[in-house]
Design a protein around this motif. Structure first.
Motif, PDB file in Angstrom:
ATOM      1  N   GLU A 153       0.825  -1.210   0.000  1.00  0.00           N
ATOM      2  CA  GLU A 153       0.000   0.000   0.000  1.00  0.00           C
ATOM      3  C   GLU A 153       0.859   1.260   0.000  1.00  0.00           C
ATOM      4  O   GLU A 153       0.575   2.234   0.705  1.00  0.00           O
ATOM      5  N   LYS A 154       1.919   1.234  -0.800  1.00  0.00           N
ATOM      6  CA  LYS A 154       2.797   2.390  -0.924  1.00  0.00           C
ATOM      7  C   LYS A 154       3.024   2.697  -2.391  1.00  0.00           C
ATOM      8  O   LYS A 154       2.778   1.866  -3.276  1.00  0.00           O
ATOM      9  N   THR A 155       3.506   3.901  -2.655  1.00  0.00           N
ATOM     10  CA  THR A 155       3.856   4.303  -4.001  1.00  0.00           C
ATOM     11  C   THR A 155       4.999   5.301  -3.925  1.00  0.00           C
ATOM     12  O   THR A 155       5.270   5.869  -2.863  1.00  0.00           O
ATOM     13  N   ARG A 160       6.211  12.112  -3.432  1.00  0.00           N
ATOM     14  CA  ARG A 160       6.715  11.222  -2.381  1.00  0.00           C
ATOM     15  C   ARG A 160       7.872  10.433  -2.976  1.00  0.00           C
ATOM     16  O   ARG A 160       7.700   9.290  -3.427  1.00  0.00           O
ATOM     17  N   PRO A 161       9.056  11.009  -2.997  1.00  0.00           N
ATOM     18  CA  PRO A 161      10.161  10.391  -3.730  1.00  0.00           C
ATOM     19  C   PRO A 161      10.868   9.251  -3.003  1.00  0.00           C
ATOM     20  O   PRO A 161      11.769   8.635  -3.565  1.00  0.00           O
ATOM     21  N   ILE A 162      10.499   8.963  -1.759  1.00  0.00           N
ATOM     22  CA  ILE A 162      11.164   7.911  -0.989  1.00  0.00           C
ATOM     23  C   ILE A 162      10.118   6.933  -0.471  1.00  0.00           C
ATOM     24  O   ILE A 162       9.083   7.339   0.059  1.00  0.00           O
ATOM     25  N   ALA A 163      10.399   5.645  -0.640  1.00  0.00           N
ATOM     26  CA  ALA A 163       9.483   4.619  -0.130  1.00  0.00           C
ATOM     27  C   ALA A 163      10.293   3.429   0.365  1.00  0.00           C
ATOM     28  O   ALA A 163      11.223   2.967  -0.307  1.00  0.00           O
ATOM     29  N   VAL A 175      13.901   5.158  -4.323  1.00  0.00           N
ATOM     30  CA  VAL A 175      13.993   6.621  -4.318  1.00  0.00           C
ATOM     31  C   VAL A 175      14.063   7.103  -5.763  1.00  0.00           C
ATOM     32  O   VAL A 175      14.705   6.492  -6.612  1.00  0.00           O
ATOM     33  N   VAL A 176      13.350   8.202  -6.041  1.00  0.00           N
ATOM     34  CA  VAL A 176      13.295   8.769  -7.389  1.00  0.00           C
ATOM     35  C   VAL A 176      13.641  10.254  -7.333  1.00  0.00           C
ATOM     36  O   VAL A 176      13.868  10.824  -6.262  1.00  0.00           O
ATOM     37  N   GLN A 177      13.670  10.898  -8.496  1.00  0.00           N
ATOM     38  CA  GLN A 177      13.915  12.343  -8.533  1.00  0.00           C
ATOM     39  C   GLN A 177      12.759  13.086  -7.860  1.00  0.00           C
ATOM     40  O   GLN A 177      11.625  12.591  -7.839  1.00  0.00           O
ATOM     41  N   PRO A 178      13.053  14.230  -7.269  1.00  0.00           N
ATOM     42  CA  PRO A 178      14.280  15.015  -7.330  1.00  0.00           C
ATOM     43  C   PRO A 178      15.351  14.626  -6.309  1.00  0.00           C
ATOM     44  O   PRO A 178      16.363  15.295  -6.186  1.00  0.00           O
ATOM     45  N   VAL A 179      15.138  13.512  -5.575  1.00  0.00           N
ATOM     46  CA  VAL A 179      16.096  13.115  -4.555  1.00  0.00           C
ATOM     47  C   VAL A 179      17.245  12.319  -5.154  1.00  0.00           C
ATOM     48  O   VAL A 179      18.401  12.490  -4.754  1.00  0.00           O
ATOM     49  N   ALA A 180      16.955  11.440  -6.107  1.00  0.00           N
ATOM     50  CA  ALA A 180      17.957  10.494  -6.595  1.00  0.00           C
ATOM     51  C   ALA A 180      18.309  10.724  -8.056  1.00  0.00           C
ATOM     52  O   ALA A 180      17.464  11.087  -8.865  1.00  0.00           O
ATOM     53  N   ASN A 181      19.540  10.503  -8.370  1.00  0.00           N
ATOM     54  CA  ASN A 181      20.009  10.477  -9.738  1.00  0.00           C
ATOM     55  C   ASN A 181      21.158   9.467  -9.795  1.00  0.00           C
ATOM     56  O   ASN A 181      22.138   9.624  -9.079  1.00  0.00           O
TER      57      ASN A 181
END
Length: 495
Positions: A153-155, A160-163, A175-181
């Motif tokens: 039950e998360k996305t 919400r760039p961190i899960a 983790v996705v942008q804008p946090v991760a590259n």
């Protein structure tokens, strides 16, 4: 006079175009499959992925494959280089699993999977290795990761760039942008310690494919027979509650003597803390120790992400209650912390209390419970040696509202009384081992000016040309408790 207003779109470095594998039509057909699935089934049904849903998905994938091939030539669409059955199997894997990552999850030699954007997938065995797996683009990879996260039950998205999630006991950190590259980035930790026991941590082993294990069947049967026999005490009069652990020149994390000592410590009701860096085997060890508890004892297990399985093959709880934390949500759902669960656990009549990893204020409640009489506490925390134990634990206790007001001597007294045994693990290269084992019994010293728990080292790793784990180096300070539990004297006394 009206002025033209120009809105500038935020650009991310990771938004560069990503190459497509062979420029085939798989992703185009998959979009059609996903659309038809969402029209036919609810999101909950798709997450459950039952037999009827999977059969419906196979039918939809077969029709989509046929329709695409029929119009591909007329519309000059990218080619689809998969047979009907190949496409159906791949579509099912992408819809209900992790697509090309599924075989990695089934590979028992792999401990961690690192996904560094769509163009790179690494796996960790004894060291990091590059695989040939890639994804068509970022959207395809993100869809697969969100399909997995939906089971918890998360996305994950740019809002919400961190899960973090635990799915089928695998730990996901996405983790996705804008946090991760690069974007998206994920690490999947695959625990291999379901059903592990202390004998597995003595015997040299490395998880391998089934065909690699065929030659070891006879040896494993021999060890199983050894473990099923009860050892006799030094006097030979009474039987020991401990199994006979294998006595091997080359050992794994534990040796025969330490395995027997730790097993005896659990049966004697001692509280044990395991410390060491990430990936050294702390959870595997406390899982094995938890399986030494007498069956039908009421065991409370507190975790952020489910990892500890004391009875992985059982269909009933066996009096084990598992409690899991809950993070706060944007919708206002309140957080449930480990500290909350420790307090709850104490009202659940525990015979044994396991806190998978202590990181903050919950440590005060755990130690306070063990300090006031609860037995069989098991926990882990990050630290690098017995000399760091007190500073690390006192810092965590200070994060509690009540713990921060205690005097240093009182903190040292609580730690020394609450924890009976501390096991230090380390990893050197691809070798995991016990560096030392210490005992505490409520004594506090001030050798360096500040009060600290007094620790007696009972096992220690010796290096040099013939490195080995030595012990018991001295008689246990908990000898009476070992004796009351019927543990042979040779297990907890020096030669």
């Amino acid at each position: 006079m009206d002025e033209d207003i120009t809105f500038e779109t935020m650009k991310f470095e990771g938004d560069r175009p990503v190459r497509h594998q062979g420029h085939d039509g798989f992703e185009i057909v998959m979009e059609a499959v996903r659309t038809q699935l969402s029209e036919r089934f609810t999101a909950v049904k798709l997450q459950e992925g039952g037999p009827q849903v999977r059969e419906g998905a196979r039918q939809i994938a077969a029709r989509a494959h046929k329709d695409y091939l029929a119009r591909a030539t007329r519309a000059s669409l990218p080619p689809l280089r998969l047979s009907r059955e190949q496409f159906i199997n791949r579509a099912i894997s992408y819809t209900f699993g992790l697509g090309p990552l599924d075989p990695l999850l089934e590979d028992e030699t792999i401990e961690d999977i690192a996904i560094n954007g769509p163009d790179e997938v690494m796996v960790y065995r004894d060291a990091w290795e590059r695989t040939e797996i890639t994804f068509p683009n970022k959207a395809a990879l993100l869809n697969i990761l969100n399909t997995a996260l939906a089971k918890a039950e998360k996305t994950v998205n740019r809002i919400r760039p961190i899960a973090d999630a635990a799915i089928d006991y695998n730990r996901y950190s996405v983790v996705v942008q804008p946090v991760a590259n690069p974007d998206p980035t994920a690490v999947i930790r695959v625990p291999r310690h379901a059903g592990i026991d202390l004998a597995d941590l003595v015997r040299p082993w490395r998880a391998t494919q089934k065909e690699d294990d065929e030659n070891e069947d006879d040896e494993d049967d021999e060890h199983a027979e050894d473990r099923s026999k009860n050892a006799e005490t030094a006097g030979g009069a009474a039987q020991s509650p401990l199994p006979e652990y294998p006595d091997l020149a080359l050992s794994n994390i534990l040796n025969k003597e330490l395995a027997a000592y730790l097993h005896g410590a659990v049966l004697a009701g001692l509280s044990i803390a395991v410390m060491g860096p990430t990936g050294v085997g702390k959870t595997a060890l406390i899982t094995a120790l938890g399986r030494c508890l007498p069956k039908d004892d009421r065991v409370l297990v507190i975790e952020d992400t489910p990892e500890i399985r004391l009875f992985p093959d059982s269909e009933v709880p066996n009096n084990v209650l598992k409690l899991q934390t809950r993070p706060p949500s944007l919708e206002g759902v309140p957080e449930i912390t480990q500290a909350d669960l420790v307090k709850l656990a104490l009202r659940q009549r525990p015979d044994a209390l396991t806190l998978s990893e202590a990181r903050g204020e919950e440590l005060f409640d755990l130690l306070n419970a063990l300090y006031t009489g609860h037995s069989n506490g098991l926990t882990t925390f990050h630290a690098y040696g017995l000399h760091e134990m007190y500073s690390r634990l006192s810092m965590m206790m200070s994060q509690s509202e009540r713990g921060r007001h205690l005097r240093r001597r009182h903190v040292a007294q609580i730690i020394s009384t609450a924890l009976d045994v501390v096991v230090v693990l380390e990893k050197v290269g691809d070798v995991r081992r016990v560096r030392s084992v210490g005992e505490m019994a409520g004594k506090v010293t001030a050798a360096n000016g500040d009060p600290e728990p007094h620790i007696d080292v009972i096992f220690a790793y010796s290096g040099g040309r013939s490195p080995r784990l030595d012990g018991p180096l001295q008689d246990s300070v908990h000898a009476r408790r070992f004796q009351n539990a019927g543990i042979p004297k040779s297990v907890y006394t020096a030669d």
